[in-house]
Design an enzyme around this catalytic site. Structure first.
Site, PDB file in Angstrom:
ATOM      1  N   THR A 260       0.827  -1.201   0.000  1.00  0.00           N
ATOM      2  CA  THR A 260       0.000   0.000   0.000  1.00  0.00           C
ATOM      3  C   THR A 260       0.864   1.255   0.000  1.00  0.00           C
ATOM      4  O   THR A 260       2.016   1.235   0.472  1.00  0.00           O
ATOM      5  CB  THR A 260      -0.907   0.022   1.247  1.00  0.00           C
ATOM      6  OG1 THR A 260      -1.557   1.285   1.365  1.00  0.00           O
ATOM      7  CG2 THR A 260      -0.099  -0.208   2.519  1.00  0.00           C
ATOM      8  N   ASP A 261       0.308   2.357  -0.479  1.00  0.00           N
ATOM      9  CA  ASP A 261       1.020   3.636  -0.401  1.00  0.00           C
ATOM     10  C   ASP A 261       1.076   4.172   1.024  1.00  0.00           C
ATOM     11  O   ASP A 261       1.863   5.087   1.317  1.00  0.00           O
ATOM     12  CB  ASP A 261       0.390   4.672  -1.336  1.00  0.00           C
ATOM     13  CG  ASP A 261      -1.069   4.981  -1.037  1.00  0.00           C
ATOM     14  OD1 ASP A 261      -1.655   4.359  -0.131  1.00  0.00           O
ATOM     15  OD2 ASP A 261      -1.637   5.844  -1.737  1.00  0.00           O
ATOM     16  N   GLU A 262       0.283   3.612   1.927  1.00  0.00           N
ATOM     17  CA  GLU A 262       0.259   4.123   3.297  1.00  0.00           C
ATOM     18  C   GLU A 262       1.566   3.880   4.038  1.00  0.00           C
ATOM     19  O   GLU A 262       1.829   4.511   5.071  1.00  0.00           O
ATOM     20  CB  GLU A 262      -0.919   3.534   4.072  1.00  0.00           C
ATOM     21  CG  GLU A 262      -2.261   3.946   3.475  1.00  0.00           C
ATOM     22  CD  GLU A 262      -3.448   3.589   4.353  1.00  0.00           C
ATOM     23  OE1 GLU A 262      -3.317   3.711   5.595  1.00  0.00           O
ATOM     24  OE2 GLU A 262      -4.482   3.203   3.800  1.00  0.00           O
TER      25      GLU A 262
ATOM     26  N   TYR B 249      -1.825  -0.486  10.991  1.00  0.00           N
ATOM     27  CA  TYR B 249      -1.963  -1.143   9.684  1.00  0.00           C
ATOM     28  C   TYR B 249      -0.767  -0.854   8.791  1.00  0.00           C
ATOM     29  O   TYR B 249      -0.106  -1.769   8.282  1.00  0.00           O
ATOM     30  CB  TYR B 249      -3.253  -0.695   8.996  1.00  0.00           C
ATOM     31  CG  TYR B 249      -3.239  -0.959   7.505  1.00  0.00           C
ATOM     32  CD1 TYR B 249      -3.092  -2.251   7.012  1.00  0.00           C
ATOM     33  CD2 TYR B 249      -3.356   0.092   6.591  1.00  0.00           C
ATOM     34  CE1 TYR B 249      -3.063  -2.493   5.646  1.00  0.00           C
ATOM     35  CE2 TYR B 249      -3.329  -0.147   5.229  1.00  0.00           C
ATOM     36  CZ  TYR B 249      -3.183  -1.439   4.756  1.00  0.00           C
ATOM     37  OH  TYR B 249      -3.144  -1.675   3.405  1.00  0.00           O
TER      38      TYR B 249
ATOM     39  N   LYS C 296       2.294  -3.328   7.300  1.00  0.00           N
ATOM     40  CA  LYS C 296       2.577  -3.517   5.874  1.00  0.00           C
ATOM     41  C   LYS C 296       4.010  -3.098   5.557  1.00  0.00           C
ATOM     42  O   LYS C 296       4.687  -3.736   4.731  1.00  0.00           O
ATOM     43  CB  LYS C 296       1.590  -2.730   5.024  1.00  0.00           C
ATOM     44  CG  LYS C 296       0.189  -3.300   5.022  1.00  0.00           C
ATOM     45  CD  LYS C 296       0.129  -4.717   4.434  1.00  0.00           C
ATOM     46  CE  LYS C 296       0.386  -4.731   2.941  1.00  0.00           C
ATOM     47  NZ  LYS C 296       0.251  -6.111   2.392  1.00  0.00           N
TER      48      LYS C 296
END
Length: 356
Positions: free
Chosen positions: A133-135, A159, A163
């Site tokens: 994810t870009d997060e 989260y 990741k």
């Protein structure tokens, strides 16, 4: 070519399975634990396809994964199995640590043992594709900047931290053991079969139920939106044509504030399913206390995957959102049981606010 898609009963994973099964040259094994967001109904269009099979298993079970890899002669692993809701990670981070970090570690071990046992010709074409994810990059200022593949990691939530850790493990297994891996980091996905805890399906279904449409803070947070079927095409390219050891950012080039997204959904529903009395769905918008640690803005620079692999999104945000709203209007058979039995739209992500 034989694919193992982990988390294939989830939102993005099921889109990948449906996309891959459209190619008769591919065989697809879907491995999923079937947690709350895993839904085999999302695979109904392909459940009887000759090139699709389902395996009920957990990526944390190294022996089960290894047995499936060997049984189905897998050439490419696409690892999408993950807990993915930021609000749920605030309430219960332990599950995210177990699935996203420990699970990635264990499936890497299974893949490594399997890969080491392959004949040389098959070893050279094997890939382990980790989908992220870009997060993991943290957030951006409102007035500029984009995430590139080299952006330093700065996760903000349990989260995104989980990741980020999983991404580092995948890179380490490549550098230390030589496992041929590719990685991809995507922006916010949306589209059909989206579990209704996420913003777009939640707003659509709450509006249809005449419930408040919650918007965090002032709704000024910005996300880059990627139609899930465009993402599935990108993931196939990364898995089959990506260079081992490389990562690829995948984005829709469609930045919108959260408030703008909600208002656009309301406007689409005003036309397609008018409210009684002629009121606008915008009247249901309700501003609520912001999420703890809410990142300001995400924006993906997807030029590398366009340049190296020839990918570009087919949908812009307006066309993709219209398709999404129409799908939810036409497919209550899929989302109705979820709203009744699993998740009715309640607020998540506040249980641990302020806890050290």
């Amino acid at each position: 070519m034989n694919f193992l898609v982990t988390g294939g009963a989830g939102f993005i994973g099921s889109a990948v399975c449906r996309h891959l099964c459209a190619n008769p040259a591919y065989r697809v094994t879907n491995l999923d634990k079937l947690t709350y967001a895993g839904n085999l109904a999302s695979l109904r269009p392909i459940e009887n396809a000759h090139n699709y099979r389902f395996a009920h298993a957990d990526i944390c079970d190294e022996r089960a994964v290894l047995d499936i890899l060997r049984r189905d002669d897998i050439d490419i692993v696409m690892n999408l199995a993950a807990e993915s809701h930021v609000d749920r990670s605030i309430d219960g981070p332990g599950t995210f640590i177990e699935t996203n970090i420990v699970g990635t570690y264990r499936i890497l071990n299974s893949a490594l043992e399997y890969w080491r046992g392959l004949p040389e010709e098959r070893k050279s074409r094997f890939r382990f594709h980790h989908v992220s994810t870009d997060e993991v990059f943290g957030d951006l200022p409102f007035d500029g900047g984009m995430f590139v593949e080299e952006t330093p990691y700065a996760p903000s939530s349990p989260y995104s931290a989980s990741k980020a850790a999983s991404d580092h493990l995948v890179r380490a297994w490549h550098e230390t053991y030589g496992l041929p891996v590719v990685l991809s980091n995507c922006s916010n996905n949306y589209g059909p079969y989206h579990f209704p805890e996420k913003l777009i399906p939640l707003v659509i279904l709450n509006a249809l139920d005449e419930k408040p449409l919650p918007v965090y803070g002032a709704g000024a947070n910005v996300r880059d939106w990627l139609f899930v079927e465009d993402h599935a095409r990108a993931l196939e390219l990364v898995a089959t044509k990506g260079t081992p050891g490389e990562s690829y950012n995948v984005g829709g080039n469609s930045e919108r504030t959260n408030l703008s997204v909600v208002e656009t959904i309301c406007d689409l529903l005003d036309i397609r399913r008018p409210r009684a009395g002629g009121k606008s769905y915008r009247d249901l918008i309700s501003f609520v206390t912001d999420r703890p640690g809410h990142d300001r803005r995400y924006a993906i620079d997807a030029s590398k995957i366009g340049r190296d692999l020839g990918w570009a999104p087919n949908e812009n945000f307006d066309s993709g959102l219209a398709r999404t709203v129409d799908w939810f209007l036409d497919n209550k058979w899929w989302w109705g049981p979820i709203r009744e039995q699993h998740y009715a739209g309640e607020r998540l992500g506040e249980a641990r606010k302020g806890v050290a």
